[in-house]
Scaffold this motif. Structure first.
Motif: not given
Length: 400
Positions: A245-250, A269-270, A275-276
């Motif tokens: 799960l990526d938090i991209e915008e908020s 979590m990081g 990610a790659s």
């Protein structure tokens, strides 16, 4: 129609089984799901009263809910049974998800545990009432949804402690059904009959791609407990090497992400920018399943799904993002966010209202969660580095 499965949840003791609906069709028992060509059988069949006992895994509701079968059954039910009996909390959630999945008519919803005997007595009594003296009850569901466990528990409940007796049928009792149906005795009285049918296959569940050892890491065999992170935009959470799960915008500074899944699954979590590196260096090692680097490629292509979510409370989760056969991320925020979810191509990923709204009291920290898998992978990595260093020293000595 009934839906059922063992689920042990810390604090809430949620244990779903689902619903009962009367209908008058013969059950076209296919593996995998029935095709549209057989729809007419449901409308034309007549004879003994029939009840469908639909077994669904509460932990993997959307992945184990047979949508096409639910629609076939619903199309055959008389209009007299089209009114919903509204429920509350988990009852209402189950009914809504089942309706979204195609089950337009549900007579009753039962929350049960076949392991701890929660709710079984009421379920057995309702099945008896719906079946009547000569009715047929058909138990259907996806593979590994817990049908056999449930039927044995129902047999013990109805028989005063004795397990249900099964008879393997050599021919189908209803014209047009496939062989392999099992007659279960010791549950229903009189001439009523209870049948177990082969588990339906959902190729979009991630467990269908896993080895037996990998499945053991994913399956829920212990009390289900939340693991919660408070994270910002630009950060990601991995569930093993199966989902990210990526938090991209908020619109808010941070959001709460609670992981619901097997406690054997290591989490990480990081920063999303790493990610790659996580994929190349840790999948199949610290992040399992898959077990082993070769298995990462065998599971297929890693693809992204995008979800825009909205929440109105910091105190509870508002929505879930669930992967079939694995578990789900529960999202808590007071605002809006755009989330990227990664898993293997072909695995069903759905957005839904939150099943379990609460989160853990103590939050997880960045990095890997503590687990035997991570510890073993770290030990192997350190041993590899040590051997490499010894070889380099030996080569340097020879050169000198």
């Amino acid at each position: 129609m009934v839906i059922a499965r063992n689920l042990s949840v810390a604090k809430s003791k949620l244990k779903p089984l689902f619903s009962l609906s009367r209908f008058s069709p013969s059950l076209q028992n296919h593996h995998p799901l029935p095709s549209p060509a057989h729809h007419h059988r449901f409308a034309e069949a007549s004879g003994a009263r029939s009840v469908v006992l639909l077994v669904v895994d509460a932990v993997d509701f959307d992945g184990s809910f047979p949508r096409r079968l639910a629609k076939l059954v619903t199309e055959a039910i008389d209009e007299n049974y089209t009114n919903w009996k509204e429920g509350k909390s988990g009852n209402h959630w189950v009914r809504q998800r089942a309706r979204d999945g195609g089950a337009g008519v549900i007579k009753k919803v039962h929350f049960v545990s076949a392991v701890k005997d929660w709710g079984l007595k009421d379920l057995v009594e309702d099945v008896k009432e719906l079946a009547g003296a000569r009715g047929h009850v058909w138990t259907v569901g996806m593979q590994n949804a817990g049908k056999s466990t449930l039927l044995n528990a129902m047999g013990k409940c109805a028989g005063g402690g004795s397990e249900a007796k099964v008879i393997h049928l050599t021919e189908a009792p209803v014209p047009g059904t496939t062989l392999g149906i099992i007659r279960v005795e010791g549950v229903l009285p009189g001439n009523a009959k209870l049948f177990d049918t082969p588990g339906l296959l959902n190729p979009n569940q991630i467990t269908t791609r896993l080895t037996r050892d990998e499945q053991k890491l994913v399956q829920i065999t212990k009390e289900l407990k939340p693991r919660t992170y408070r994270i910002k935009v630009g950060y990601s959470v991995h569930i093993g090497g199966l989902m990210r799960l990526d938090i991209e915008e908020s619109s808010v500074d941070s959001i709460y992400v609670t992981v619901w899944g097997s406690p054997y699954l290591p989490l990480h979590m990081g920063k999303t920018e790493n990610a790659s590196t996580m994929f190349e260096e840790h999948f199949g090692r610290q992040l399992q399943p898959p077990i082993g680097v070769k298995r990462v490629q065998e599971l297929g292509k890693w693809v992204r799904h995008e979800f825009t979510v909205t929440g109105n409370s910091w105190d509870s989760s508002s929505v879930d993002i669930a992967a079939a056969g694995l578990g789900w991320f529960a999202i808590g925020l007071k605002g809006d966010a755009v989330l990227g979810v990664w898993t293997y191509d072909g695995i069903d990923v759905v957005l839904r209202n939150s099943l379990i709204p609460y989160r853990a009291e103590i939050f997880e920290v960045a990095g890997f969660t503590v687990s035997k898998i991570v510890s073993k992978a770290d030990q192997d990595l350190n041993e590899t580095k040590r051997k490499r260093k010894v070889r380099e020293v030996a080569v340097a000595a020879d050169a000198a």
